[in-house]
Write an enzyme that holds these catalytic residues in place. Sequence first.
Site, PDB file in Angstrom:
ATOM      1  N   GLU A  93       0.862  -1.192   0.000  1.00  0.00           N
ATOM      2  CA  GLU A  93       0.000   0.000   0.000  1.00  0.00           C
ATOM      3  C   GLU A  93       0.890   1.230   0.000  1.00  0.00           C
ATOM      4  OE1 GLU A  93      -2.002  -0.611   3.679  1.00  0.00           O
ATOM      5  OE2 GLU A  93      -2.920  -2.457   2.974  1.00  0.00           O
TER       6      GLU A  93
ATOM      7  N   LYS B 275       2.354   4.552   1.511  1.00  0.00           N
ATOM      8  CA  LYS B 275       2.512   5.047   2.883  1.00  0.00           C
ATOM      9  C   LYS B 275       2.094   6.512   2.873  1.00  0.00           C
ATOM     10  CE  LYS B 275       5.631   5.102   6.800  1.00  0.00           C
ATOM     11  NZ  LYS B 275       5.251   6.411   7.304  1.00  0.00           N
TER      12      LYS B 275
ATOM     13  N   ARG C 194      -2.263   8.437  11.943  1.00  0.00           N
ATOM     14  CA  ARG C 194      -2.900   7.128  12.112  1.00  0.00           C
ATOM     15  C   ARG C 194      -4.165   7.307  12.937  1.00  0.00           C
ATOM     16  NH1 ARG C 194      -0.206   2.108  12.586  1.00  0.00           N
ATOM     17  NH2 ARG C 194      -1.736   0.446  12.375  1.00  0.00           N
TER      18      ARG C 194
ATOM     19  N   ARG D 268      -2.900   7.647  17.520  1.00  0.00           N
ATOM     20  CA  ARG D 268      -1.931   6.620  17.886  1.00  0.00           C
ATOM     21  C   ARG D 268      -1.592   6.673  19.372  1.00  0.00           C
ATOM     22  NH1 ARG D 268       3.215   5.899  13.930  1.00  0.00           N
ATOM     23  NH2 ARG D 268       4.663   5.059  15.443  1.00  0.00           N
TER      24      ARG D 268
ATOM     25  N   GLU E 172      -5.318   5.805   7.934  1.00  0.00           N
ATOM     26  CA  GLU E 172      -4.537   7.033   8.046  1.00  0.00           C
ATOM     27  C   GLU E 172      -5.403   8.198   7.550  1.00  0.00           C
ATOM     28  OE1 GLU E 172      -1.251   6.838   9.130  1.00  0.00           O
ATOM     29  OE2 GLU E 172      -0.242   8.617   8.346  1.00  0.00           O
TER      30      GLU E 172
ATOM     31  N   PHE F 297      -7.161   0.856   5.935  1.00  0.00           N
ATOM     32  CA  PHE F 297      -6.417  -0.308   5.439  1.00  0.00           C
ATOM     33  C   PHE F 297      -6.616  -1.552   6.291  1.00  0.00           C
ATOM     34  CE2 PHE F 297      -3.319   2.816   7.239  1.00  0.00           C
ATOM     35  CZ  PHE F 297      -3.055   2.172   8.454  1.00  0.00           C
TER      36      PHE F 297
ATOM     37  N   ARG G  84       5.774  -3.949  17.102  1.00  0.00           N
ATOM     38  CA  ARG G  84       6.487  -3.640  15.865  1.00  0.00           C
ATOM     39  C   ARG G  84       7.143  -4.930  15.417  1.00  0.00           C
ATOM     40  NH1 ARG G  84       7.783   1.274  14.108  1.00  0.00           N
ATOM     41  NH2 ARG G  84       7.552   2.270  16.130  1.00  0.00           N
TER      42      ARG G  84
ATOM     43  N   LYS H  79       8.105  -0.826   6.330  1.00  0.00           N
ATOM     44  CA  LYS H  79       7.939   0.481   5.689  1.00  0.00           C
ATOM     45  C   LYS H  79       9.193   0.848   4.909  1.00  0.00           C
ATOM     46  CE  LYS H  79       9.063   2.704  10.041  1.00  0.00           C
ATOM     47  NZ  LYS H  79       8.600   3.369  11.222  1.00  0.00           N
TER      48      LYS H  79
HETATM   49  P1  AMP Z   1       6.398   5.557  10.907  1.00  0.00           P
HETATM   50  O1  AMP Z   1       5.479   6.594  11.529  1.00  0.00           O
HETATM   51  O2  AMP Z   1       7.434   6.110  10.018  1.00  0.00           O
HETATM   52  O3  AMP Z   1       6.883   4.567  11.946  1.00  0.00           O
HETATM   53  O4  AMP Z   1       5.492   4.674   9.927  1.00  0.00           O
HETATM   54  C1  AMP Z   1       4.392   3.950  10.373  1.00  0.00           C
HETATM   55  C2  AMP Z   1       3.152   4.780  10.183  1.00  0.00           C
HETATM   56  O5  AMP Z   1       2.840   4.929   8.815  1.00  0.00           O
HETATM   57  C3  AMP Z   1       1.902   4.139  10.714  1.00  0.00           C
HETATM   58  O6  AMP Z   1       1.760   4.271  12.098  1.00  0.00           O
HETATM   59  C4  AMP Z   1       0.818   4.895   9.984  1.00  0.00           C
HETATM   60  O7  AMP Z   1       0.502   6.082  10.683  1.00  0.00           O
HETATM   61  C5  AMP Z   1       1.484   5.303   8.691  1.00  0.00           C
HETATM   62  N1  AMP Z   1       0.900   4.706   7.495  1.00  0.00           N
HETATM   63  C6  AMP Z   1       0.732   5.376   6.335  1.00  0.00           C
HETATM   64  N2  AMP Z   1       0.197   4.592   5.397  1.00  0.00           N
HETATM   65  C7  AMP Z   1      -0.004   3.379   5.967  1.00  0.00           C
HETATM   66  C8  AMP Z   1      -0.528   2.140   5.476  1.00  0.00           C
HETATM   67  N3  AMP Z   1      -0.940   1.987   4.223  1.00  0.00           N
HETATM   68  N4  AMP Z   1      -0.557   1.086   6.356  1.00  0.00           N
HETATM   69  C9  AMP Z   1      -0.118   1.225   7.632  1.00  0.00           C
HETATM   70  N5  AMP Z   1       0.384   2.370   8.132  1.00  0.00           N
HETATM   71  C10 AMP Z   1       0.449   3.448   7.309  1.00  0.00           C
END
Ligand code: AMP
Length: 607
Positions: free
Chosen positions: A258, A260, A265, A280, A308, A355, A455, A461
């Site tokens: 998907e 990002k 969130r 979150r 998101e 999602f 996690r 990601k």
């Molecule tokens: P990070 O904040 O860099 O740790 O990345 C994880 C975050 O990406 C998640 O907590 C979501 O807020 C965000 N996110 C964006 N798109 C998605 C997606 N398609 N699936 C899951 N998380 C996503």
Amino acid sequence: MKRFAQTCEQIAATTKKLAKIAIIADYFAVSTPEEAAVATIFLSGRPFPAWDEARLQVGGALLWRLLRELSGKTDQELAAAYRRWGDLGAVAEQVLPAKEGTKPASASRQEQRGGLVNALREPGSRGELSAIEVQNRFRQIAEARGTAAKAALVRELLSQANPGEAKYIIKIITGDLRIGVKESLVEEAVAKASGSTLQEVERANMLLGDIGRTLQLAASGQLSQARMRLFHPLGFMLASPVESPEEALGYFEDAWVEDKYDGIRAQAHCSISEVRIFSRTRDDITQSFPDLRDALAGFPQDAVLDGEIVAWSSLAAGPDEPGRALPFSVLQQRLGRKAVSEPLLRQVPVAYHVFDVLYANGELLIDRSLSERARILDGLLAAPRVPARTQALPSQLVLALDAVEPRSVATVVRAPVFRASSPEELERWFEAAQARGNEGLMIKNPQSRYTPGRRGKSWLKLKRELATLDVVVTAVEYGHGKRIGVLSDYTFAVWKGAELVNVGKAYSGLSDAEIAAMTRWFLEHTLEEEGFRRVVEPKIVLEVAFNNVMRSDRHTSGYALRFPRIVRLRPDKPAEEADTIERVKEIYEKQGGNGSAAGSSGETLPG
Ligand code: AMP
């Protein structure tokens, strides 16, 4: 509270995990379930259960001021104690005057007030603060509006505590006990004390978001009764970073992919009559998104969705897209607001990219595979819903109302899912995601369960790094934990003409040796000492990476870097050659910033 503080001291005195667990379990064994329940929450470093949105909102500066007042020490003396002892709680223990006897100074006033306060003290220890009483006071502090009201309550609490208790009261307020205990260890202690399995305890805690309630169920042999409760947010499943498509496919070969999205969130709890949206940090953020609440109304059954929220433009749509996500800096204007005005709703429309689904058809779905959940989610979103506004109104009236005051309604989008089984395919999706203005990719294992609060390697990601900036350090602060004796928190700036303007603050990225060397340098090149902080000669250049640039009134530059990280020291670069505000603006505009100033935000901001 005295016994709780003593237990914490014992826990801190050993590094052995099993010994820590045994100490906690012993403490539970001699406590009432109610008291032990509060202690589990405190041991997890929180004043309230995880699901609870109440926040103390008492910052370090206020605590510092109260400690100065209650101890009669000067800023310099406190700063020296802070450097020596490492956190404000430990400082409090050293500087606050010891109590005479156990009776708090204001006990007689308390006794006159009688009733609730005394009833909540530990049985048999009149005049002492119990952990339950402390949590009760925390509740009052959270509910108090304004710094003065909060300060009065914290002052009263601290002046009734003995120094050993004050130490832990402050540590709980600042959210970090620093005794080497995480919530998972408390779960182990609950399992040990109650004779339940760790798995049973973990599951109940995950469903309830309340380690205290979990302990009470465990104590009465009722862990299996724990149920997910609508409007009590569950933990969010988290993703691990990967560096390359090859690395991602090393974890699983058939990947679901998907985009990002760069937003926030959100977990949406939807019943027939009510919708609430949680961030979150498990805060209720429904007020910031009344349009999304309306757009999610009318599900024929209870459901919990994960997705998101992004700022959204349907005008910027491509040929195959219903619209396009805008950068975080646009969404920022909607965050942290108690109420959102109609014009702002229209100015910053949002879309909820859903999602995942965690609960539907009366069933908790987290143990089902992602592919099964996806099927259920598709069915749920495809089913007809009754829009909130039209629920109780005749259709002519709705049309008439819309003519007078058309209402912006947020979009609910099923986040598109793509497939990839080769690095080349992943690379293509990555480029497509970037072309759509998104941050990168989320790569998910279709066979995986949903693991709240964890996690793992089932969600990965893959992100792009923006350009880095070379910045000049203008002020420094002592760090926390093992960084307590060293100057490791750096405020940094870029040039605006001949002036340096701050754009952010970074804590991580340098090695211990580099930090030690920098500390020596900063101590010798301090221009001004302000308690915690030192303004230093602007000579040191750092290269920093960051997620994006935001408008912010927090720094003199009017911009802030989001999630800045120090990439390296640039001793080769003179301060005069550091980057400029023009470069920051350029990055901001390139990422699609809309140029409007945003004030405070509910999301994490760099300092
Ligand atoms: P990070 O904040 O860099 O740790 O990345 C994880 C975050 O990406 C998640 O907590 C979501 O807020 C965000 N996110 C964006 N798109 C998605 C997606 N398609 N699936 C899951 N998380 C996503």
